[in-house]
Design a protein around this motif. Structure first.
Motif, PDB file in Angstrom:
ATOM      1  N   ALA A  72       0.816  -1.215   0.000  1.00 52.54           N
ATOM      2  CA  ALA A  72       0.000   0.000   0.000  1.00 52.54           C
ATOM      3  C   ALA A  72       0.849   1.263   0.000  1.00 52.54           C
ATOM      4  O   ALA A  72       0.413   2.302  -0.504  1.00 52.54           O
ATOM      5  CB  ALA A  72      -0.943  -0.011   1.204  1.00 52.54           C
ATOM      6  N   PHE A  73       2.043   1.186   0.533  1.00 49.64           N
ATOM      7  CA  PHE A  73       2.902   2.383   0.584  1.00 49.64           C
ATOM      8  C   PHE A  73       3.277   2.886  -0.807  1.00 49.64           C
ATOM      9  O   PHE A  73       3.710   4.028  -0.962  1.00 49.64           O
ATOM     10  CB  PHE A  73       4.163   2.103   1.402  1.00 49.64           C
ATOM     11  CG  PHE A  73       5.225   1.313   0.676  1.00 49.64           C
ATOM     12  CD1 PHE A  73       6.343   1.953   0.155  1.00 49.64           C
ATOM     13  CD2 PHE A  73       5.115  -0.062   0.511  1.00 49.64           C
ATOM     14  CE1 PHE A  73       7.328   1.237  -0.513  1.00 49.64           C
ATOM     15  CE2 PHE A  73       6.091  -0.781  -0.149  1.00 49.64           C
ATOM     16  CZ  PHE A  73       7.196  -0.138  -0.663  1.00 49.64           C
ATOM     17  N   LEU A  74       3.090   2.049  -1.813  1.00 48.48           N
ATOM     18  CA  LEU A  74       3.381   2.449  -3.197  1.00 48.48           C
ATOM     19  C   LEU A  74       2.162   3.055  -3.893  1.00 48.48           C
ATOM     20  O   LEU A  74       2.207   3.336  -5.094  1.00 48.48           O
ATOM     21  CB  LEU A  74       3.866   1.237  -3.996  1.00 48.48           C
ATOM     22  CG  LEU A  74       5.218   0.646  -3.583  1.00 48.48           C
ATOM     23  CD1 LEU A  74       5.479  -0.660  -4.322  1.00 48.48           C
ATOM     24  CD2 LEU A  74       6.337   1.647  -3.852  1.00 48.48           C
ATOM     25  N   ASP A 105       6.782  -0.345   7.653  1.00 44.72           N
ATOM     26  CA  ASP A 105       6.790  -1.809   7.754  1.00 44.72           C
ATOM     27  C   ASP A 105       6.641  -2.432   6.364  1.00 44.72           C
ATOM     28  O   ASP A 105       7.331  -3.407   6.023  1.00 44.72           O
ATOM     29  CB  ASP A 105       5.659  -2.283   8.657  1.00 44.72           C
ATOM     30  CG  ASP A 105       5.860  -1.919  10.122  1.00 44.72           C
ATOM     31  OD1 ASP A 105       6.971  -1.476  10.480  1.00 44.72           O
ATOM     32  OD2 ASP A 105       4.897  -2.071  10.898  1.00 44.72           O
ATOM     33  N   GLU A 106       5.723  -1.901   5.570  1.00 38.27           N
ATOM     34  CA  GLU A 106       5.507  -2.410   4.217  1.00 38.27           C
ATOM     35  C   GLU A 106       6.747  -2.227   3.361  1.00 38.27           C
ATOM     36  O   GLU A 106       7.109  -3.105   2.560  1.00 38.27           O
ATOM     37  CB  GLU A 106       4.302  -1.709   3.592  1.00 38.27           C
ATOM     38  CG  GLU A 106       2.990  -2.035   4.274  1.00 38.27           C
ATOM     39  CD  GLU A 106       1.873  -1.052   3.983  1.00 38.27           C
ATOM     40  OE1 GLU A 106       0.778  -1.194   4.543  1.00 38.27           O
ATOM     41  OE2 GLU A 106       2.107  -0.110   3.179  1.00 38.27           O
ATOM     42  N   LEU A 107       7.408  -1.097   3.540  1.00 39.23           N
ATOM     43  CA  LEU A 107       8.660  -0.852   2.827  1.00 39.23           C
ATOM     44  C   LEU A 107       9.688  -1.921   3.183  1.00 39.23           C
ATOM     45  O   LEU A 107      10.371  -2.459   2.299  1.00 39.23           O
ATOM     46  CB  LEU A 107       9.185   0.533   3.192  1.00 39.23           C
ATOM     47  CG  LEU A 107      10.613   0.882   2.759  1.00 39.23           C
ATOM     48  CD1 LEU A 107      10.724   0.919   1.243  1.00 39.23           C
ATOM     49  CD2 LEU A 107      11.037   2.218   3.356  1.00 39.23           C
ATOM     50  N   ALA A 108       9.809  -2.243   4.455  1.00 39.26           N
ATOM     51  CA  ALA A 108      10.776  -3.263   4.884  1.00 39.26           C
ATOM     52  C   ALA A 108      10.490  -4.597   4.216  1.00 39.26           C
ATOM     53  O   ALA A 108      11.414  -5.298   3.784  1.00 39.26           O
ATOM     54  CB  ALA A 108      10.750  -3.404   6.407  1.00 39.26           C
ATOM     55  N   LEU A 109       9.233  -4.965   4.115  1.00 40.02           N
ATOM     56  CA  LEU A 109       8.877  -6.230   3.477  1.00 40.02           C
ATOM     57  C   LEU A 109       9.202  -6.209   1.992  1.00 40.02           C
ATOM     58  O   LEU A 109       9.742  -7.186   1.446  1.00 40.02           O
ATOM     59  CB  LEU A 109       7.388  -6.516   3.686  1.00 40.02           C
ATOM     60  CG  LEU A 109       6.839  -7.779   3.026  1.00 40.02           C
ATOM     61  CD1 LEU A 109       7.579  -9.021   3.513  1.00 40.02           C
ATOM     62  CD2 LEU A 109       5.341  -7.904   3.276  1.00 40.02           C
ATOM     63  N   GLU A 110       8.918  -5.097   1.327  1.00 39.15           N
ATOM     64  CA  GLU A 110       9.193  -5.016  -0.112  1.00 39.15           C
ATOM     65  C   GLU A 110      10.686  -5.042  -0.398  1.00 39.15           C
ATOM     66  O   GLU A 110      11.128  -5.675  -1.366  1.00 39.15           O
ATOM     67  CB  GLU A 110       8.557  -3.752  -0.697  1.00 39.15           C
ATOM     68  CG  GLU A 110       8.558  -3.685  -2.211  1.00 39.15           C
ATOM     69  CD  GLU A 110       7.624  -4.689  -2.860  1.00 39.15           C
ATOM     70  OE1 GLU A 110       7.697  -4.832  -4.097  1.00 39.15           O
ATOM     71  OE2 GLU A 110       6.821  -5.337  -2.142  1.00 39.15           O
ATOM     72  N   VAL A 111      11.479  -4.378   0.435  1.00 39.66           N
ATOM     73  CA  VAL A 111      12.933  -4.428   0.251  1.00 39.66           C
ATOM     74  C   VAL A 111      13.437  -5.850   0.468  1.00 39.66           C
ATOM     75  O   VAL A 111      14.315  -6.330  -0.263  1.00 39.66           O
ATOM     76  CB  VAL A 111      13.643  -3.441   1.199  1.00 39.66           C
ATOM     77  CG1 VAL A 111      15.154  -3.593   1.111  1.00 39.66           C
ATOM     78  CG2 VAL A 111      13.253  -2.002   0.867  1.00 39.66           C
TER      79      VAL A 111
END
Length: 373
Positions: A72-74, A105-111
């Motif tokens: 969702a952060f994207l 948190d979502e960013l961490a998962l995507e990275v």
């Protein structure tokens, strides 16, 4: 623009306020007042620190697994491009400085899933200053203080990369045909870094790119039989050479913590994605535990050479003003490209380095002890 280009005349490093350097080196000049990031130039304090103690790492990517939409952060992104099939995503239109806790948190998962993400036009983040950098990094883990590198005065948790026309505080590679050193940052620590943030405050007009490689896709290229064998192995990662380099008077000449060596699995498992990744690197991995010298050297040479040469698993990042690069240090390796020395320009970068868990062996029950010490 947040990032600037500095020539030999506009920014030279000082060490603790003086112009002294190692014997035989050219003395850097005082930084000119026009350089907007002079307060972030390398400082080499004489402070020392006790050994790092273990801590319980809570990976923010785990929390994102429970979100209805982990990407969702994207949502506001204007452009999302996969750099390669195996590694890297470039994003425009997402302002990292404005992300809330769930979005981080979502960013961490995507990275973790992509290994590497490149965010353009991040001037607000870069200009927010060191306190904001620390607040950002602490969301992802305990911040690491590098034992030998320069840091902004008063902010030892911020690792700096710096090279100008006459000074450098990284390894010298002028006598090598290949001025690249593939590494995973400070892999010699018991709990090496996880999600890492890096950006340039000053950069050459061309050159100074960064290479990344996926240790996940590298591992997949080996035969199943060889992968199974590698899972049974562990290796010693050492910070001794890096410390001795500083003790010789280079890289600022300081050692803030005594160097350590730790044993890690040759193949590790990511605690969030479950993916398996090769975990050795030429800069810090020294020997495979339990093997004879010739056996260890032969296997490590094969693995190092594969990392060096496997272009299909690599991505090359070309820097532009306002760029922030984030990578998962558990599943990638990287190297700067030192091709800009003739330009006499400066490259000045900041790394925010949260620690993660102790590497988890891909082979359950693998003992991580050093029986050769």
């Amino acid at each position: 623009m947040a990032t600037t280009t500095i020539t030999e005349r506009t920014a030279k490093l000082t060490l603790n306020g003086s112009a002294s350097t190692n014997e035989g080196e050219q003395k850097p000049e005082q930084p000119q007042p026009t350089y907007r990031y002079a307060h972030l130039l390398p400082h080499f304090s004489q402070d020392t620190y006790p050994p790092l103690t273990p801590y319980e790492h809570a990976d923010p990517g785990h929390r994102a697994l429970g979100h209805a939409n982990p990407r969702a952060f994207l949502g506001n992104a204007t452009r999302v491009v996969e750099l390669t099939p195996n590694l890297g995503t470039e994003v425009r239109g997402v302002n990292l400085a404005q992300l809330n806790s769930d979005e981080r948190d979502e960013l961490a998962l995507e990275v973790a899933r992509r290994g590497l993400m490149v965010f353009r036009d991040q001037h607000e983040f870069i200009d927010a200053g060191p306190e904001a950098y620390l607040e950002w990094g602490r969301h992802f883990g305990r911040l690491h203080i590098h034992p030998t590198s320069g840091h902004p005065d008063g902010y030892p948790e911020l690792h700096l990369v710096y090279k100008d026309a006459s000074s450098t505080f990284n390894y010298e590679l002028h006598d090598s045909l290949l001025p690249t050193v593939w590494h995973s940052d400070v892999s010699y620590e018991l709990q090496p870094p996880g999600l890492t943030t890096f950006f340039l405050l000053a950069q050459p007009s061309t050159g100074g790119d960064t290479l990344f490689t996926s240790q996940v896709s590298l591992l997949r290229t080996f035969s199943p039989q060889f992968r199974a064998f590698l899972k049974t192995l562990s290796a010693v990662h050492s910070g001794v050479e890096q410390a001795n380099f500083s003790r010789s008077g280079k890289r600022g000449g300081v050692v803030r913590r005594e160097p350590v060596e730790h044993v890690h699995p040759v193949i590790r498992r990511h605690p969030v994605t479950g993916e398996e990744a090769l975990y050795v690197n030429r800069q810090f991995t020294r020997r495979i535990v339990g093997l004879k010298k010739e056996e260890s050297e032969t296997i490590l040479k094969l693995l190092f050479d594969h990392i060096d040469r496997s272009g299909a698993n690599q991505a090359r990042i070309k820097w532009e003003p306002g760029t922030i690069v984030m990578w998962d240090n558990r599943v990638t390796a990287h190297s700067a490209i030192l091709d800009y020395g003739e330009s006499k320009e400066t490259r000045h970068g900041v790394r925010i380095t949260p620690q993660a868990e102790r590497p988890v062996p891909a082979l359950e029950g693998l003992e991580l002890t050093n029986d050769t010490a």
